[in-house]
Design an enzyme around this catalytic site. Structure first.
Site, PDB file in Angstrom:
ATOM      1  N   ASP A  82     -11.259   2.711   3.510  1.00 35.74           N
ATOM      2  CA  ASP A  82     -11.638   1.299   3.363  1.00 35.74           C
ATOM      3  C   ASP A  82     -13.144   1.176   3.116  1.00 35.74           C
ATOM      4  OD1 ASP A  82      -9.696  -0.746   3.551  1.00 35.74           O
ATOM      5  OD2 ASP A  82      -9.449  -0.433   5.705  1.00 35.74           O
ATOM      6  N   LYS A 139       0.847  -1.206   0.000  1.00 42.73           N
ATOM      7  CA  LYS A 139       0.000   0.000   0.000  1.00 42.73           C
ATOM      8  C   LYS A 139       0.875   1.246   0.000  1.00 42.73           C
ATOM      9  CE  LYS A 139      -3.955  -2.315   2.047  1.00 42.73           C
ATOM     10  NZ  LYS A 139      -4.670  -2.783   3.221  1.00 42.73           N
ATOM     11  N   GLN A 179      -5.070  -1.733   9.344  1.00 39.72           N
ATOM     12  CA  GLN A 179      -4.979  -3.050   8.714  1.00 39.72           C
ATOM     13  C   GLN A 179      -5.630  -4.117   9.598  1.00 39.72           C
ATOM     14  OE1 GLN A 179      -3.818  -3.468   5.607  1.00 39.72           O
ATOM     15  NE2 GLN A 179      -4.133  -5.671   5.627  1.00 39.72           N
TER      16      GLN A 179
HETATM   17  N1  GUN Z   1      -7.089  -6.937   5.600  1.00 40.55           N
HETATM   18  C1  GUN Z   1      -7.344  -7.654   4.475  1.00 40.55           C
HETATM   19  N2  GUN Z   1      -7.936  -6.875   3.545  1.00 40.55           N
HETATM   20  C2  GUN Z   1      -8.057  -5.656   4.101  1.00 40.55           C
HETATM   21  C3  GUN Z   1      -8.580  -4.421   3.627  1.00 40.55           C
HETATM   22  O1  GUN Z   1      -9.068  -4.292   2.499  1.00 40.55           O
HETATM   23  N3  GUN Z   1      -8.506  -3.376   4.503  1.00 40.55           N
HETATM   24  C4  GUN Z   1      -7.987  -3.505   5.743  1.00 40.55           C
HETATM   25  N4  GUN Z   1      -7.994  -2.422   6.524  1.00 40.55           N
HETATM   26  N5  GUN Z   1      -7.505  -4.639   6.215  1.00 40.55           N
HETATM   27  C5  GUN Z   1      -7.526  -5.690   5.385  1.00 40.55           C
END
Ligand code: GUN
Length: 287
Positions: free
Chosen positions: A121, A54, A98
């Site tokens: 998100d 990311k 996350q």
């Molecule tokens: N863990 C796995 N996929 C995601 C996501 O799209 N966002 C977040 N914040 N955590 C994740």
């Protein structure tokens, strides 16, 4: 006949170039660089890889990015305080925590603490509610990535039988909504669904997001169907594989996404899109 392979990596590259151009334009016009903060708690190796990707993607798109690493025994209060700090930071337009979090932390409370206008998100109840009614401030990243793949491939959704396997809050449920808003006829299947393969065999468009390696096999799909594999499973031999058994399904499907290189690169692409949207909204509000 073998299916067309939908190249998510390529489509993500094209989309990210477009996002980078729009981010640069925003910065030239306003002096504001879109900024994303990612909080990671603990040392889950898969999460560390996702977070690193990311950050890299943000920087490549000309965006500002910070990663805040917190110890695995971080308290709920400390995490909430960190979110408060980022909430007040004008350089940060998007906040992402996350998931999964260590078991002692309350994930729902953490999601609710992120202000909806920085919730890139789209997990906050305000944003999930908006998704339900088709009024999107932020797109749910993985389902929106799937829609972008379908759009890029010129796959019509209106009137099609769309089957989503999996009902998670992150993928299955919002995916069903996006397909419904695109006028698909949508069925959602899950672990209690009876005669699953009878349902999956009806699908013109099949989206699978259950986290079970090679679960969908060629005999479960309709000839010519579009098969989108959201799964990302690590086998004992360390190889990555999806929820769809690629070898058998690619013999039957009309088009299929590979793992890796299908949906995965699109998820981060949509996160960049949401970060740009958040920055634009912040400027609009501050002017
Ligand atoms: N863990 C796995 N996929 C995601 C996501 O799209 N966002 C977040 N914040 N955590 C994740």
């Amino acid at each position: 006949m073998a299916a067309k392979i939908i190249d998510g990596k390529k489509i993500a590259e094209l989309t990210r170039a477009d996002i980078a151009a729009r981010a640069a334009q925003l910065e030239a016009q306003s002096g504001v660089k879109p900024g994303l903060a990612v909080i990671i708690v603990g040392d889950n190796p898969a999460s560390q890889v996702y977070v690193c990707n990311k950050k890299k993607a943000c920087e490549q798109a000309g965006m500002y990015s910070v990663v805040i690493e917190m110890a695995g025994d971080t308290t709920q209060e400390a995490l909430m305080e960190q979110i408060e700090t980022l909430k007040a930071d004008d350089k940060i337009h998007g906040i992402l925590v996350q998931l999964p979090l260590p078991a002692h932390l309350d994930e729902d409370a953490v999601i609710a603490a992120i202000p909806p206008e920085k919730d890139v998100d789209a997990f906050h109840p305000v944003n999930t509610g908006k998704i339900m009614i088709g009024d999107y401030d932020f797109l749910p990243c993985t389902p929106a990535g799937v829609m972008k793949l379908l759009e890029h491939e010129g796959i019509e959704i209106a009137g099609k039988e769309c089957v989503v396997v999996g009902r998670s809050n992150i993928v299955g449920k919002p995916q069903a909504m996006l397909l419904l808003h695109a006028n698909g006829t949508v069925t959602v299947c899950h672990s209690k669904t009876k005669n699953l393969s009878d349902v999956t065999r009806r699908a013109d468009i099949l989206v699978v997001a259950i986290g079970k390696a090679n679960f969908i096999t060629g005999d479960m799909i309709k000839p010519g169907a579009v098969v989108i594999d959201v799964g990302m499973n690590r086998l004992e031999n360390k190889k990555l594989c999806g929820d769809v058994e690629f070898a058998s399904c690619s013999e039957v499907a009309g088009a299929i996404t590979p793992v890796p290189g299908g949906v995965g690169p699109m998820t981060i692409t949509m996160l960049l899109e949401n970060t740009l949207t958040a920055a634009k909204k912040a400027i609009g509000k501050n002017l």
